[in-house]
Design a protein around this motif. Structure first.
Motif, PDB file in Angstrom:
ATOM      1  N   SER A   1       1.853   6.834  -2.551  1.00 25.42           N
ATOM      2  CA  SER A   1       2.168   6.347  -3.885  1.00 25.42           C
ATOM      3  C   SER A   1       1.065   5.456  -4.443  1.00 25.42           C
ATOM      4  O   SER A   1       1.013   5.219  -5.642  1.00 25.42           O
ATOM      5  CB  SER A   1       3.498   5.592  -3.873  1.00 25.42           C
ATOM      6  N   ILE A   2       0.162   4.987  -3.591  1.00 20.04           N
ATOM      7  CA  ILE A   2      -0.901   4.087  -4.030  1.00 20.04           C
ATOM      8  C   ILE A   2      -2.238   4.819  -4.136  1.00 20.04           C
ATOM      9  O   ILE A   2      -3.008   4.601  -5.052  1.00 20.04           O
ATOM     10  CB  ILE A   2      -1.036   2.903  -3.049  1.00 20.04           C
ATOM     11  N   VAL A   3      -2.522   5.670  -3.177  1.00 22.64           N
ATOM     12  CA  VAL A   3      -3.812   6.335  -3.054  1.00 22.64           C
ATOM     13  C   VAL A   3      -3.581   7.844  -3.006  1.00 22.64           C
ATOM     14  O   VAL A   3      -2.598   8.288  -2.429  1.00 22.64           O
ATOM     15  CB  VAL A   3      -4.502   5.879  -1.738  1.00 22.64           C
TER      16      VAL A   3
ATOM     17  N   ARG B   1       8.868  -3.635   3.204  1.00 22.65           N
ATOM     18  CA  ARG B   1      10.199  -3.050   3.035  1.00 22.65           C
ATOM     19  C   ARG B   1      10.915  -3.715   1.869  1.00 22.65           C
ATOM     20  O   ARG B   1      10.641  -4.866   1.527  1.00 22.65           O
ATOM     21  CB  ARG B   1      11.031  -3.241   4.306  1.00 22.65           C
ATOM     22  N   ALA B   2      11.827  -2.980   1.268  1.00 19.47           N
ATOM     23  CA  ALA B   2      12.652  -3.538   0.195  1.00 19.47           C
ATOM     24  C   ALA B   2      13.389  -4.767   0.731  1.00 19.47           C
ATOM     25  O   ALA B   2      13.705  -4.842   1.925  1.00 19.47           O
ATOM     26  CB  ALA B   2      13.656  -2.496  -0.290  1.00 19.47           C
TER      27      ALA B   2
ATOM     28  N   ASP C   1       6.562  -8.576  -1.034  1.00 19.91           N
ATOM     29  CA  ASP C   1       7.463  -7.806  -1.889  1.00 19.91           C
ATOM     30  C   ASP C   1       6.694  -6.618  -2.463  1.00 19.91           C
ATOM     31  O   ASP C   1       5.710  -6.798  -3.187  1.00 19.91           O
ATOM     32  CB  ASP C   1       7.991  -8.694  -3.016  1.00 19.91           C
ATOM     33  N   PRO C   2       7.129  -5.395  -2.164  1.00 22.76           N
ATOM     34  CA  PRO C   2       6.384  -4.226  -2.640  1.00 22.76           C
ATOM     35  C   PRO C   2       6.371  -4.102  -4.155  1.00 22.76           C
ATOM     36  O   PRO C   2       5.467  -3.499  -4.723  1.00 22.76           O
ATOM     37  CB  PRO C   2       7.112  -3.046  -1.993  1.00 22.76           C
TER      38      PRO C   2
ATOM     39  N   LEU D   1       0.361  -1.074   6.092  1.00 28.79           N
ATOM     40  CA  LEU D   1       1.600  -1.335   5.366  1.00 28.79           C
ATOM     41  C   LEU D   1       2.770  -0.705   6.103  1.00 28.79           C
ATOM     42  O   LEU D   1       2.722   0.465   6.464  1.00 28.79           O
ATOM     43  CB  LEU D   1       1.510  -0.765   3.954  1.00 28.79           C
ATOM     44  N   TYR D   2       3.817  -1.494   6.289  1.00 28.10           N
ATOM     45  CA  TYR D   2       5.012  -1.015   6.960  1.00 28.10           C
ATOM     46  C   TYR D   2       6.176  -1.068   5.997  1.00 28.10           C
ATOM     47  O   TYR D   2       6.430  -2.090   5.360  1.00 28.10           O
ATOM     48  CB  TYR D   2       5.325  -1.872   8.187  1.00 28.10           C
ATOM     49  N   CYS D   3       6.873   0.026   5.865  1.00 29.92           N
ATOM     50  CA  CYS D   3       8.090   0.046   5.057  1.00 29.92           C
ATOM     51  C   CYS D   3       9.019   1.114   5.624  1.00 29.92           C
ATOM     52  O   CYS D   3       8.568   2.131   6.129  1.00 29.92           O
ATOM     53  CB  CYS D   3       7.753   0.270   3.600  1.00 29.92           C
ATOM     54  N   ALA D   4      10.287   0.843   5.600  1.00 29.73           N
ATOM     55  CA  ALA D   4      11.246   1.812   6.131  1.00 29.73           C
ATOM     56  C   ALA D   4      12.465   1.874   5.255  1.00 29.73           C
ATOM     57  O   ALA D   4      12.760   0.989   4.532  1.00 29.73           O
ATOM     58  CB  ALA D   4      11.642   1.440   7.547  1.00 29.73           C
TER      59      ALA D   4
END
Length: 94
Positions: free
Chosen positions: A23-25, A53-54, A72-73, A91-94
């Motif tokens: 979503s960024i690159v 993560r949210a 905060d994303p 970056l870690y998000c789940a």
């Protein structure tokens, strides 16, 4: 138990990292990392692990990567410049 939790996080990280960076690159520019490679990088001062993560997911989780920084994303523009360009950001998000 901690080792299994870390392995689960690393597996999730590998999958989710690609989703976040897409979503960024552009997809062709996204570097891929295996959980084994990331595990080797833990504790390296040149690597910054950013937990994006949210809020609800982060607050509701009892699994955190030791040493990860919480951001905060939705506020990328407020924190993206605070990390040195010569560091490796994971970056870690789940």
């Amino acid at each position: 138990m901690k080792g299994k939790s870390l392995m689960r996080l690393l597996i999730i990280l590998g999958v989710v990292l690609s989703w976040v960076l897409i979503s960024i690159v552009p997809a062709n520019d996204v570097p891929r990392i295996t959980k084994e490679k990331l595990k080797e990088m833990l504790g390296n001062p040149e690597v910054v692990i950013v937990d994006v993560r949210a809020n609800a997911d982060w607050n509701g989780s009892n699994q955190k990567i030791k040493g990860a920084v919480r951001e905060d994303p939705r506020k990328l523009s407020t924190w993206e410049e605070k990390y040195p360009k010569d560091k490796i950001l994971v970056l870690y998000c789940a």
